[in-house]
Write a protein that holds these residues in place. Structure first.
Motif, PDB file in Angstrom:
ATOM      1  N   MET A  81       0.221  25.621  30.897  1.00  0.00           N
ATOM      2  CA  MET A  81       0.016  27.014  30.811  1.00  0.00           C
ATOM      3  C   MET A  81      -0.242  27.472  32.241  1.00  0.00           C
ATOM      4  O   MET A  81      -0.777  26.868  33.193  1.00  0.00           O
ATOM      5  CB  MET A  81      -1.329  27.182  30.110  1.00  0.00           C
ATOM      6  CG  MET A  81      -1.027  27.020  28.528  1.00  0.00           C
ATOM      7  SD  MET A  81      -2.523  28.028  27.609  1.00  0.00           S
ATOM      8  CE  MET A  81      -3.818  27.249  28.372  1.00  0.00           C
ATOM      9  N   PHE A  82       0.227  28.889  32.456  1.00  0.00           N
ATOM     10  CA  PHE A  82       0.125  29.509  33.579  1.00  0.00           C
ATOM     11  C   PHE A  82      -0.645  30.675  33.114  1.00  0.00           C
ATOM     12  O   PHE A  82      -0.671  31.320  31.914  1.00  0.00           O
ATOM     13  CB  PHE A  82       1.229  30.002  33.848  1.00  0.00           C
ATOM     14  CG  PHE A  82       2.057  29.342  35.289  1.00  0.00           C
ATOM     15  CD1 PHE A  82       1.422  29.252  36.394  1.00  0.00           C
ATOM     16  CD2 PHE A  82       3.394  28.963  35.037  1.00  0.00           C
ATOM     17  CE1 PHE A  82       2.014  28.619  37.349  1.00  0.00           C
ATOM     18  CE2 PHE A  82       4.091  28.070  36.092  1.00  0.00           C
ATOM     19  CZ  PHE A  82       3.099  28.188  37.317  1.00  0.00           C
ATOM     20  N   THR A 133     -19.536  35.049  23.385  1.00  0.00           N
ATOM     21  CA  THR A 133     -18.273  35.714  23.257  1.00  0.00           C
ATOM     22  C   THR A 133     -17.399  34.557  23.029  1.00  0.00           C
ATOM     23  O   THR A 133     -17.624  33.511  23.319  1.00  0.00           O
ATOM     24  CB  THR A 133     -17.771  36.460  24.325  1.00  0.00           C
ATOM     25  OG1 THR A 133     -18.016  35.713  25.701  1.00  0.00           O
ATOM     26  CG2 THR A 133     -18.845  37.911  24.367  1.00  0.00           C
ATOM     27  N   PHE A 134     -16.120  34.699  22.285  1.00  0.00           N
ATOM     28  CA  PHE A 134     -15.226  33.816  21.973  1.00  0.00           C
ATOM     29  C   PHE A 134     -14.671  33.209  23.549  1.00  0.00           C
ATOM     30  O   PHE A 134     -14.440  32.037  23.656  1.00  0.00           O
ATOM     31  CB  PHE A 134     -13.944  34.395  21.406  1.00  0.00           C
ATOM     32  CG  PHE A 134     -12.995  33.272  21.077  1.00  0.00           C
ATOM     33  CD1 PHE A 134     -13.220  32.482  20.006  1.00  0.00           C
ATOM     34  CD2 PHE A 134     -11.742  33.586  21.165  1.00  0.00           C
ATOM     35  CE1 PHE A 134     -12.313  31.400  19.565  1.00  0.00           C
ATOM     36  CE2 PHE A 134     -10.691  32.753  21.011  1.00  0.00           C
ATOM     37  CZ  PHE A 134     -11.003  31.710  20.187  1.00  0.00           C
ATOM     38  N   GLY A 135     -14.439  34.325  24.439  1.00  0.00           N
ATOM     39  CA  GLY A 135     -14.084  33.794  25.631  1.00  0.00           C
ATOM     40  C   GLY A 135     -12.485  33.146  25.822  1.00  0.00           C
ATOM     41  O   GLY A 135     -12.085  32.906  25.214  1.00  0.00           O
ATOM     42  N   THR A 136     -12.495  33.033  27.284  1.00  0.00           N
ATOM     43  CA  THR A 136     -11.042  32.662  27.616  1.00  0.00           C
ATOM     44  C   THR A 136     -11.019  31.072  27.506  1.00  0.00           C
ATOM     45  O   THR A 136      -9.787  30.636  27.086  1.00  0.00           O
ATOM     46  CB  THR A 136     -10.640  32.836  29.096  1.00  0.00           C
ATOM     47  OG1 THR A 136     -11.374  32.257  29.844  1.00  0.00           O
ATOM     48  CG2 THR A 136     -10.468  34.615  29.209  1.00  0.00           C
ATOM     49  N   ASP A 137     -11.880  30.343  27.827  1.00  0.00           N
ATOM     50  CA  ASP A 137     -11.912  28.773  27.326  1.00  0.00           C
ATOM     51  C   ASP A 137     -11.488  28.427  26.194  1.00  0.00           C
ATOM     52  O   ASP A 137     -10.679  27.570  25.874  1.00  0.00           O
ATOM     53  CB  ASP A 137     -13.156  28.253  27.724  1.00  0.00           C
ATOM     54  CG  ASP A 137     -13.491  28.082  29.226  1.00  0.00           C
ATOM     55  OD1 ASP A 137     -12.398  28.317  30.179  1.00  0.00           O
ATOM     56  OD2 ASP A 137     -14.483  28.178  29.713  1.00  0.00           O
ATOM     57  N   ARG A 138     -12.092  29.076  25.048  1.00  0.00           N
ATOM     58  CA  ARG A 138     -11.757  29.031  23.584  1.00  0.00           C
ATOM     59  C   ARG A 138     -10.413  29.509  23.439  1.00  0.00           C
ATOM     60  O   ARG A 138      -9.597  28.544  22.634  1.00  0.00           O
ATOM     61  CB  ARG A 138     -12.864  29.508  22.867  1.00  0.00           C
ATOM     62  CG  ARG A 138     -14.197  28.931  22.620  1.00  0.00           C
ATOM     63  CD  ARG A 138     -15.062  29.798  21.548  1.00  0.00           C
ATOM     64  NE  ARG A 138     -16.244  29.006  21.773  1.00  0.00           N
ATOM     65  CZ  ARG A 138     -17.289  29.213  22.512  1.00  0.00           C
ATOM     66  NH1 ARG A 138     -17.047  30.425  23.398  1.00  0.00           N
ATOM     67  NH2 ARG A 138     -18.549  28.961  22.444  1.00  0.00           N
ATOM     68  N   ASP A 196      -7.793  29.614  25.241  1.00  0.00           N
ATOM     69  CA  ASP A 196      -6.879  28.471  25.970  1.00  0.00           C
ATOM     70  C   ASP A 196      -6.877  27.395  25.260  1.00  0.00           C
ATOM     71  O   ASP A 196      -5.752  26.918  25.024  1.00  0.00           O
ATOM     72  CB  ASP A 196      -7.305  28.316  27.609  1.00  0.00           C
ATOM     73  CG  ASP A 196      -7.335  29.573  28.433  1.00  0.00           C
ATOM     74  OD1 ASP A 196      -6.600  30.430  28.148  1.00  0.00           O
ATOM     75  OD2 ASP A 196      -7.885  29.126  29.687  1.00  0.00           O
ATOM     76  N   ALA A 197      -7.731  26.965  24.744  1.00  0.00           N
ATOM     77  CA  ALA A 197      -7.969  25.489  23.834  1.00  0.00           C
ATOM     78  C   ALA A 197      -7.209  25.820  22.745  1.00  0.00           C
ATOM     79  O   ALA A 197      -6.084  24.942  22.128  1.00  0.00           O
ATOM     80  CB  ALA A 197      -9.249  25.413  23.550  1.00  0.00           C
ATOM     81  N   VAL A 198      -7.009  26.944  22.021  1.00  0.00           N
ATOM     82  CA  VAL A 198      -6.274  27.385  20.930  1.00  0.00           C
ATOM     83  C   VAL A 198      -4.836  27.455  21.517  1.00  0.00           C
ATOM     84  O   VAL A 198      -4.064  26.614  20.545  1.00  0.00           O
ATOM     85  CB  VAL A 198      -6.965  28.559  20.020  1.00  0.00           C
ATOM     86  CG1 VAL A 198      -5.892  28.868  19.122  1.00  0.00           C
ATOM     87  CG2 VAL A 198      -8.230  28.431  19.454  1.00  0.00           C
ATOM     88  N   GLU A 227      -1.836  33.286  14.270  1.00  0.00           N
ATOM     89  CA  GLU A 227      -2.593  33.158  13.091  1.00  0.00           C
ATOM     90  C   GLU A 227      -3.638  31.884  13.465  1.00  0.00           C
ATOM     91  O   GLU A 227      -4.640  32.044  13.195  1.00  0.00           O
ATOM     92  CB  GLU A 227      -1.780  32.464  11.873  1.00  0.00           C
ATOM     93  CG  GLU A 227      -1.099  33.653  11.228  1.00  0.00           C
ATOM     94  CD  GLU A 227      -1.858  34.603  10.542  1.00  0.00           C
ATOM     95  OE1 GLU A 227      -2.714  34.130   9.920  1.00  0.00           O
ATOM     96  OE2 GLU A 227      -1.562  35.709  10.731  1.00  0.00           O
ATOM     97  N   SER A 228      -3.343  30.991  14.498  1.00  0.00           N
ATOM     98  CA  SER A 228      -4.210  30.231  14.941  1.00  0.00           C
ATOM     99  C   SER A 228      -5.259  30.757  15.709  1.00  0.00           C
ATOM    100  O   SER A 228      -6.603  30.423  15.621  1.00  0.00           O
ATOM    101  CB  SER A 228      -3.611  28.934  15.882  1.00  0.00           C
ATOM    102  OG  SER A 228      -2.781  28.363  15.067  1.00  0.00           O
ATOM    103  N   VAL A 229      -5.199  31.700  16.880  1.00  0.00           N
ATOM    104  CA  VAL A 229      -5.687  32.470  17.305  1.00  0.00           C
ATOM    105  C   VAL A 229      -6.949  33.011  16.541  1.00  0.00           C
ATOM    106  O   VAL A 229      -7.946  33.148  16.691  1.00  0.00           O
ATOM    107  CB  VAL A 229      -5.155  33.516  18.493  1.00  0.00           C
ATOM    108  CG1 VAL A 229      -6.433  34.389  19.102  1.00  0.00           C
ATOM    109  CG2 VAL A 229      -4.521  32.604  19.719  1.00  0.00           C
TER     110      VAL A 229
END
Length: 100
Positions: free
Chosen positions: A2-3, A51-56, A58-60, A73-75
């Motif tokens: 990912m970029f 908060t859900f945040g960017t780390d979560r 990114d993991a999804v 749908e996953s997100v």
């Protein structure tokens, strides 16, 4: 891999008519996907104030398939589980662009 496209940062569009935005250019190839999302995705709240945040996010994104619909749908499912059904405080918009 990912970029994160965050090199050209600035204020949101429409805030100032005179703000000069910077640009960033990357080369995309067939099979690449670009995911655009509003802050309502990363700022979805749990009842404890987290908060859900960017780390979560990114993991999804790292574990989802290549199909755009499945990715969205996953997100949304991950946000729903994280917020435990709490109503959205802000819009949650996700756009997936796939290079062919």
């Amino acid at each position: 891999s990912m970029f994160i496209l965050d090199q050209a940062q600035g204020i949101p569009l429409g805030i100032s008519e005179t703000f000069e935005f910077t640009e960033q250019t990357i080369q995309l190839v067939a099979g690449d996907q670009v995911i655009l999302y509003t802050d309502g995705v990363t700022e979805a709240f749990h009842d404890n104030g987290q908060t859900f945040g960017t780390d979560r996010l990114d993991a999804v994104l790292a574990n989802c398939g290549i199909d755009a619909h499945a990715l969205i749908e996953s997100v949304l499912d991950a946000i729903e589980q994280f917020t435990q059904g709490r109503p959205a405080d802000d819009d949650r918009t996700i756009i997936v662009l796939k290079v062919q």
